[in-house]
Design an enzyme around this catalytic site. Structure first.
Site, mmCIF file in Angstrom:
data_model
loop_
_atom_site.group_PDB
_atom_site.id
_atom_site.type_symbol
_atom_site.label_atom_id
_atom_site.label_comp_id
_atom_site.label_asym_id
_atom_site.label_seq_id
_atom_site.Cartn_x
_atom_site.Cartn_y
_atom_site.Cartn_z
ATOM 1 N N GLU A 264 -9.525 -10.052 -7.784
ATOM 2 C CA GLU A 264 -8.640 -9.019 -7.580
ATOM 3 C C GLU A 264 -7.350 -9.047 -8.549
ATOM 4 O O GLU A 264 -6.783 -8.124 -9.176
ATOM 5 C CB GLU A 264 -8.047 -8.837 -6.242
ATOM 6 N N PHE B 163 -14.829 3.463 7.557
ATOM 7 C CA PHE B 163 -13.327 3.779 7.285
ATOM 8 C C PHE B 163 -13.138 3.648 5.574
ATOM 9 O O PHE B 163 -12.335 3.849 5.147
ATOM 10 C CB PHE B 163 -12.414 2.802 7.781
ATOM 11 N N ARG C 237 -1.692 -14.596 3.912
ATOM 12 C CA ARG C 237 -2.342 -13.801 5.082
ATOM 13 C C ARG C 237 -1.473 -13.791 6.319
ATOM 14 O O ARG C 237 -1.790 -13.131 7.285
ATOM 15 C CB ARG C 237 -3.639 -14.354 5.053
ATOM 16 N N HIS D 257 -1.701 -5.411 1.393
ATOM 17 C CA HIS D 257 -3.143 -6.316 1.007
ATOM 18 C C HIS D 257 -2.876 -7.388 0.557
ATOM 19 O O HIS D 257 -1.894 -7.582 0.017
ATOM 20 C CB HIS D 257 -3.926 -5.371 0.259
ATOM 21 N N ASN E 241 -1.635 -0.233 7.097
ATOM 22 C CA ASN E 241 -0.968 -1.529 7.471
ATOM 23 C C ASN E 241 -0.254 -2.179 6.634
ATOM 24 O O ASN E 241 0.019 -3.408 6.470
ATOM 25 C CB ASN E 241 -2.141 -2.450 8.166
ATOM 26 N N ARG F 108 2.854 -6.775 9.290
ATOM 27 C CA ARG F 108 2.495 -5.718 9.812
ATOM 28 C C ARG F 108 2.722 -5.652 11.249
ATOM 29 O O ARG F 108 2.957 -4.564 11.953
ATOM 30 C CB ARG F 108 0.759 -6.014 9.874
ATOM 31 N N TYR G 294 -12.773 -2.500 -3.078
ATOM 32 C CA TYR G 294 -12.986 -2.504 -1.929
ATOM 33 C C TYR G 294 -14.547 -2.337 -1.919
ATOM 34 O O TYR G 294 -15.143 -1.962 -0.989
ATOM 35 C CB TYR G 294 -12.604 -1.223 -1.131
ATOM 36 N N LYS H 274 0.765 -1.064 0.146
ATOM 37 C CA LYS H 274 -0.050 0.082 0.153
ATOM 38 C C LYS H 274 0.823 1.539 0.059
ATOM 39 O O LYS H 274 2.128 1.179 0.307
ATOM 40 C CB LYS H 274 -0.949 -0.168 1.266
ATOM 41 N N THR I 130 -5.190 -7.338 10.712
ATOM 42 C CA THR I 130 -5.459 -6.215 10.151
ATOM 43 C C THR I 130 -4.918 -5.073 10.593
ATOM 44 O O THR I 130 -4.105 -4.167 10.292
ATOM 45 C CB THR I 130 -6.946 -5.927 9.877
#
Ligand code: IDP
Length: 147
Positions: A139, A66, A94, A128, A125, A111, A58, A18, A100
């Site tokens: 995606e 948010f 993940r 993704h 964070n 993270r 999203y 990100k 998260t």
């Protein structure tokens, strides 16, 4: 002939570094962790998202408090988009990424090691990762339309 006890197929997942991760110079560290784990990077690009792309990416979060801060954050700078490949890579990335909330994410995760709460409306964070095979296919199609 007996089938293997667990027949796990090769998967692909979409990973985004990100804007906070790119701005902090952490793209290489994220890629290093993916490759050190034994996954392969099979597509990679530095790109800037668009509102249209993020609305699709999203869509499940539309209407949440948010949501707009998240979209604004994702438009705030370039992202590194990549496709990682390997057995159970969706779950595996993940796990590498961690929870998260970067404050709660376990040490040892991307993270947990590299992120923190900056007191902002959105959790910055760093990464993704797709959360299911269906999300990954959708995606990857959004971020790498030619593939
Ligand atoms: P994930 O990225 O761990 O899969 P999601 O629930 O899909 O988490 O949320 C997407 C992104 O939205 C998160 O990575 C984070 O940047 C942001 N986010 C999620 N929940 C919150 C929240 O409660 N407050 C602020 N930002 C959030």
């Amino acid at each position: 002939m007996n089938a293997p006890a667990q027949d796990t197929a090769v998967e692909r997942t979409l990973v985004l570094v990100k804007p906070d991760g790119v701005a902090r110079g952490l793209s290489g560290e994220v890629i290093r962790r993916i490759e050190t784990k034994g996954y392969r990077v099979v597509a990679l690009q530095l790109t800037t998202a668009t509102p249209e792309l993020l609305a699709q990416h999203y869509a499940e979060h539309e209407g949440k408090p948010f949501y707009q801060p998240l979209v604004d954050f994702m438009l705030s700078g370039p992202v590194v988009a990549l496709v990682a490949e390997g057995e159970r890579v969706i779950e595996g990335f993940r796990s590498l990424a961690g929870a998260t909330d970067p404050t709660a994410a376990a040490p040892g995760t991307i993270r947990g090691d590299l992120g923190r709460d900056w007191g902002l409306a959105v959790q910055q964070n760093i990464v993704h990762g797709s959360d299911s095979a269906e999300s990954a296919a959708r995606e990857i199609g959004l971020w790498f339309p030619a593939s």
